[in-house]
Design a protein around this motif. Structure first.
Motif, PDB file in Angstrom:
ATOM      1  N   CYS A 126       0.868  -1.194   0.081  1.00 21.26           N
ATOM      2  CA  CYS A 126       0.023   0.053   0.120  1.00 21.26           C
ATOM      3  C   CYS A 126       0.940   1.061  -0.119  1.00 21.26           C
ATOM      4  O   CYS A 126       0.813   2.298  -0.629  1.00 21.26           O
ATOM      5  N   ILE A 127       1.921   1.200   1.037  1.00 18.90           N
ATOM      6  CA  ILE A 127       2.668   2.392   0.976  1.00 18.90           C
ATOM      7  C   ILE A 127       3.513   2.606  -0.301  1.00 18.90           C
ATOM      8  O   ILE A 127       3.783   3.639  -0.768  1.00 18.90           O
ATOM      9  N   ALA A 128       4.108   1.534  -0.888  1.00 22.83           N
ATOM     10  CA  ALA A 128       4.751   1.718  -2.426  1.00 22.83           C
ATOM     11  C   ALA A 128       3.639   2.139  -3.396  1.00 22.83           C
ATOM     12  O   ALA A 128       4.336   3.025  -4.225  1.00 22.83           O
ATOM     13  N   THR A 129       2.599   1.823  -3.360  1.00 23.44           N
ATOM     14  CA  THR A 129       1.809   2.114  -4.365  1.00 23.44           C
ATOM     15  C   THR A 129       1.138   3.420  -4.381  1.00 23.44           C
ATOM     16  O   THR A 129       1.356   4.304  -5.269  1.00 23.44           O
ATOM     17  N   ILE A 130       1.211   3.962  -3.028  1.00 15.82           N
ATOM     18  CA  ILE A 130       0.944   5.539  -2.795  1.00 15.82           C
ATOM     19  C   ILE A 130       1.992   6.314  -3.314  1.00 15.82           C
ATOM     20  O   ILE A 130       1.887   7.360  -3.958  1.00 15.82           O
ATOM     21  N   GLY A 131       3.246   5.760  -3.062  1.00 12.30           N
ATOM     22  CA  GLY A 131       4.450   6.474  -3.580  1.00 12.30           C
ATOM     23  C   GLY A 131       4.577   6.607  -5.030  1.00 12.30           C
ATOM     24  O   GLY A 131       4.828   7.575  -5.356  1.00 12.30           O
ATOM     25  N   VAL A 132       4.164   5.753  -5.716  1.00 13.98           N
ATOM     26  CA  VAL A 132       4.201   5.380  -7.377  1.00 13.98           C
ATOM     27  C   VAL A 132       3.353   6.542  -7.519  1.00 13.98           C
ATOM     28  O   VAL A 132       3.418   7.313  -8.566  1.00 13.98           O
TER      29      VAL A 132
END
Length: 443
Positions: A126-132
């Motif tokens: 989730c955090i990586a998705t938000i970052g992208v």
């Protein structure tokens, strides 16, 4: 003078290739994993979707040529449903893109995590998705030209590996492995075909935008339908070939649990280094595709705000003509959506988002197909010429309803709530479009 103008326009072949490339963004890169859950019997879903998508594409091509109203699918819907239909088409299309872009970001995270050897938890995904999402949003602040240049290059990160598999993958294809993967869960025939229809339609989302180049080709009445049908058929052939060849190279059990299926295939064909190169190309392509779609959705919200459908904040642009305020609001909503759809696995979250995106995107398809008859009558298209388009629009609508049904109860429930909520929102913006009704009631 006329010769010079003709040379400045695309040929039907060029427009056909452009149409196919536009559809082949990042939609395909997680498909083999989803299709493996059903088995290679999903090839029948591909065939159903190819027919339905070509019917939709042809009808959209005709709408693009004959419609005199601006606003794409919203403009088409307005012919028969008025301003409320225009609003609902634009609203549901915007919601669909909001959801779909989160799914694209998850695809990039899936391939990226395998590339760097990271085993991400659901919260980590989730955090990586938000970052992208935020990275691709901020990269759009420079305006459309930069976005277009980047996206036109990165799309080849998907197209080249997929084309390679479609053409040369037969050398590593195992008929026995393919047959053994036919229906591993012994689903009934109807369930096996229907369960992957929403995922195969996901690969064709965006076909409605293929008609935007009507004025850029000679003899558009003849060549645009040819290009749209040819481009959709070409994309369908590549989708079907690549995913099914891959299913005859990689064991079904490995595909089901993979978050980077094309990287896994190239690892098995060649070696881990080549596999990682393909993963890196697809991460690059996903980010480039997301970059373009984040800008596109901001433009969709801007055009709706200009019309008076959405809040005026979405109309604000910088000197580079970039709707930055709208982009920030959109990325914030997508952040919330990413948090709301956290799942035990990346594949589960991806599937949930894809089904929701398909359900909401089908609403403007159905509205547009219903308007085809009226659009052609308004353009005074002879009945004998309009007949085939009307039949294909009906086929496209029936296919759309089948895709809705196949998306599953959960996606239908949440998607329907999101769609119906649009009517409530329309109540807040409808008064400028209903002056005649207001005056008649006040009298």
């Amino acid at each position: 003078m006329s010769t010079k103008q003709d040379k400045s326009k695309m040929t039907v072949l060029q427009l056909t290739i452009l149409t196919a490339v536009n559809m082949m963004g990042s939609g395909i890169i997680m498909l083999p994993t989803k299709l493996a859950e059903v088995g290679t019997i999903s090839i029948l879903s591909w065939l159903v979707t190819a027919v339905g998508s070509m019917a939709l594409a042809y009808a959209f091509a005709k709408c693009g040529m004959f419609s005199r109203k601006k606003g794409g699918m919203g403009g088409y819907a307005e012919y028969i449903f008025g301003k409320s239909g225009n609003f609902l088409a634009n609203y549901t299309y915007g919601v669909s893109l909001l959801i779909a872009n989160v799914a694209i970001a998850i695809s990039a995270v899936g391939y990226g995590s395998v590339l760097i050897g990271a085993n991400l938890s659901p919260v980590g995904v989730c955090i990586a998705t938000i970052g992208v999402l935020w990275l691709c949003t901020i990269a759009n602040f420079g305006g459309a030209r930069i976005t277009g240049n980047i996206s036109s290059i990165t799309v080849w990160g998907v197209i080249l590996p997929v084309l390679f598999l479609s053409i040369a993958g037969w050398f590593w294809f195992s008929p026995k492995l393919y047959v053994d993967s036919w229906n591993p869960n012994n689903f009934p025939f109807a369930k096996a075909v229907g369960s992957s229809v929403s995922m195969t339609l996901w690969a064709f989302l965006g076909l409605e935008s293929a008609c935007a180049n009507t004025e850029a080709v000679d003899n558009p009445e003849k060549n645009v339908p040819i290009a749209v049908l040819g481009g959709t058929l070409g994309a369908a052939a590549i989708y079907i070939l690549s995913t099914n060849i891959l299913a005859g190279i990689v064991p079904n059990a490995d595909l089901v649990h993979s978050t980077a299926p094309f990287g896994l295939a190239f690892t098995q064909i060649f070696n881990p280094t080549v596999g990682k190169i393909v993963m890196a190309l697809m991460v690059m392509s996903c980010c480039g595709s997301l970059l373009g779609w984040q800008f596109t959705i901001a433009q969709v919200f801007k055009s709706s705000a200009d019309t008076g459908f959405f809040p005026k904040v979405f109309s604000a642009v910088t000197k580079e003509n970039a709707p930055i305020k709208g982009m920030i609001i959109i990325a914030t909503i997508q952040t919330a959506l990413s948090l709301m759809t956290i799942s035990p696995s990346l594949n589960s979250q991806f599937n949930t988002l894809v089904d929701l995106a398909v359900v909401t995107n089908i609403a403007p398809y159905i509205l547009s197909m219903a308007a085809v008859i009226v659009i052609q009558k308004a353009a005074k298209v002879p009945n004998n010429k309009a007949f085939m388009t009307n039949i294909l629009a009906f086929v496209g609508a029936i296919y759309s309803f089948y895709a809705l049904f196949s998306s599953g109860a959960e996606a239908m429930i949440y998607g329907s709530i999101a769609i119906l909520f649009g009517w409530t929102l329309y109540g807040f913006v409808a008064s400028p479009f209903c002056q005649e009704e207001i005056l008649s009631v006040s009298k």
